[in-house]
Structure formats: C-alpha cells, structure tokens
Design an enzyme around this catalytic site. Structure first.
Site, PDB file in Angstrom:
ATOM      1  N   CYS A  33       0.806  -1.218   0.000  1.00 37.31           N
ATOM      2  CA  CYS A  33       0.000   0.000   0.000  1.00 37.31           C
ATOM      3  C   CYS A  33       0.836   1.264   0.000  1.00 37.31           C
ATOM      4  CB  CYS A  33      -0.909   0.020   1.220  1.00 37.31           C
ATOM      5  SG  CYS A  33       0.053  -0.024   2.732  1.00 37.31           S
ATOM      6  N   ASP A  35       2.387   2.481   2.593  1.00 35.68           N
ATOM      7  CA  ASP A  35       2.412   3.135   3.898  1.00 35.68           C
ATOM      8  C   ASP A  35       3.779   2.972   4.564  1.00 35.68           C
ATOM      9  OD1 ASP A  35      -0.134   3.830   3.440  1.00 35.68           O
ATOM     10  OD2 ASP A  35      -1.055   2.439   4.847  1.00 35.68           O
ATOM     11  N   CYS A  58      -2.503   3.295   7.629  1.00 36.88           N
ATOM     12  CA  CYS A  58      -3.932   3.150   7.856  1.00 36.88           C
ATOM     13  C   CYS A  58      -4.234   2.867   9.325  1.00 36.88           C
ATOM     14  CB  CYS A  58      -4.452   2.000   7.003  1.00 36.88           C
ATOM     15  SG  CYS A  58      -3.888   0.417   7.606  1.00 36.88           S
ATOM     16  N   CYS A 102      -1.038  -5.117   7.059  1.00 40.64           N
ATOM     17  CA  CYS A 102      -0.743  -3.882   7.792  1.00 40.64           C
ATOM     18  C   CYS A 102       0.023  -4.177   9.081  1.00 40.64           C
ATOM     19  CB  CYS A 102      -2.027  -3.147   8.146  1.00 40.64           C
ATOM     20  SG  CYS A 102      -3.165  -2.995   6.769  1.00 40.64           S
TER      21      CYS A 102
HETATM   22 FE1  FES Z   1      -1.226   0.295   4.366  1.00 38.62          FE
HETATM   23 FE2  FES Z   1      -2.695  -0.787   6.166  1.00 38.62          FE
HETATM   24  S1  FES Z   1      -3.301  -0.201   4.186  1.00 38.62           S
HETATM   25  S2  FES Z   1      -0.585  -0.390   6.279  1.00 38.62           S
END
Ligand code: FES
Length: 127
Positions: A33, A35, A58, A102
């Site tokens: 993602c 992140d 997230c 995540c």
């Molecule tokens: Fe990226 Fe959860 S969607 S860490």
C-alpha cells in the site's frame, strides 16, 4: 469489522511520537500500500525502557504499532526480537484478513529498529 481493542488503539494510540536520543530507529514501508512506519527504541542494559512510533499508515497499522509498542516496552531485546505480527494481531483480538499485511509493518519496524541498535552497539565496540 474491527474488534474493540483495534478501535481503542486506533482512536487512542499509545506511544506515538519520536525519541530524539533513541538507541535504535527503524523505518519500513509496506510494499502493498506504500504506507510507512518509523519505530524508535530506547534501550538500557539490554532492556527496552521506552519506545515510540510514527506512521503514515492506515488505522490497522496504527492499532498494531500501538499494541506492539505496549508489548515490547519493558522487555529485553531478545524478547522483543521474538515479537511476531501474529502475536500482535492476537493481542488485538484479530484483524480482518485484508488488513493482516498492515500488521507486518509493526513487526518489521521493531526488527529494523533492533537491527539499527545492534549496528550502533557494534560500531561502539569497534571504537
Ligand atoms: Fe497500508 Fe494498512 S493499508 S498499512
């Protein structure tokens, strides 16, 4: 969809922030993602006396890192090295399957910070 514990840690995350004189810092990214998570550890005599995290991620990433910091605080480096994302997810009473990736951020950030700590220790020993 989310357990009460996940919601609690998402809404009131523990140990958010930075440690300026951290013994180890680890930054990891989630390939799925994009992140990002950064973990700071303060280690004295082989024990994690403080840890803080910052994440651009997230809600599930926030909740798992918050829980992970609670689980490793006060533990030895060896104990913290054994922390798995599965244990963190279990402590949160589960995550939806699509959100399991995540929780990896938390585990990997702790491991990266511990690696950094070990490297700094070695550099000190080598003078
Ligand atoms: Fe990226 Fe959860 S969607 S860490």
């Amino acid at each position: 969809m989310y357990s009460e514990k996940v919601m609690d840690h998402f809404e009131n995350p523990r140990n958010v922030g930075e440690i300026p004189d951290a013994s180890g810092v680890g930054t990891v990214g989630n390939a799925k993602c994009g992140d990002i998570m950064r973990m700071y550890l303060k280690i004295e005599d082989g024990v994690i006396v403080d840890c803080k995290f910052k994440t651009f991620g997230c809600g599930a990433a926030i909740a798992t890192s918050s829980m992970a910091t609670e689980m490793i605080k006060g533990k030895t480096v060896e104990e913290a090295e054994k922390l798995t994302n599965a244990a963190v997810v279990e402590a949160l009473d589960g995550l939806p399957p699509v959100k399991i990736h995540c929780s990896l951020l938390a585990e990997e950030a702790v491991k990266a910070a511990l690696d950094d700590y070990h490297k700094k220790q070695q550099a000190q020993q080598n003078g």
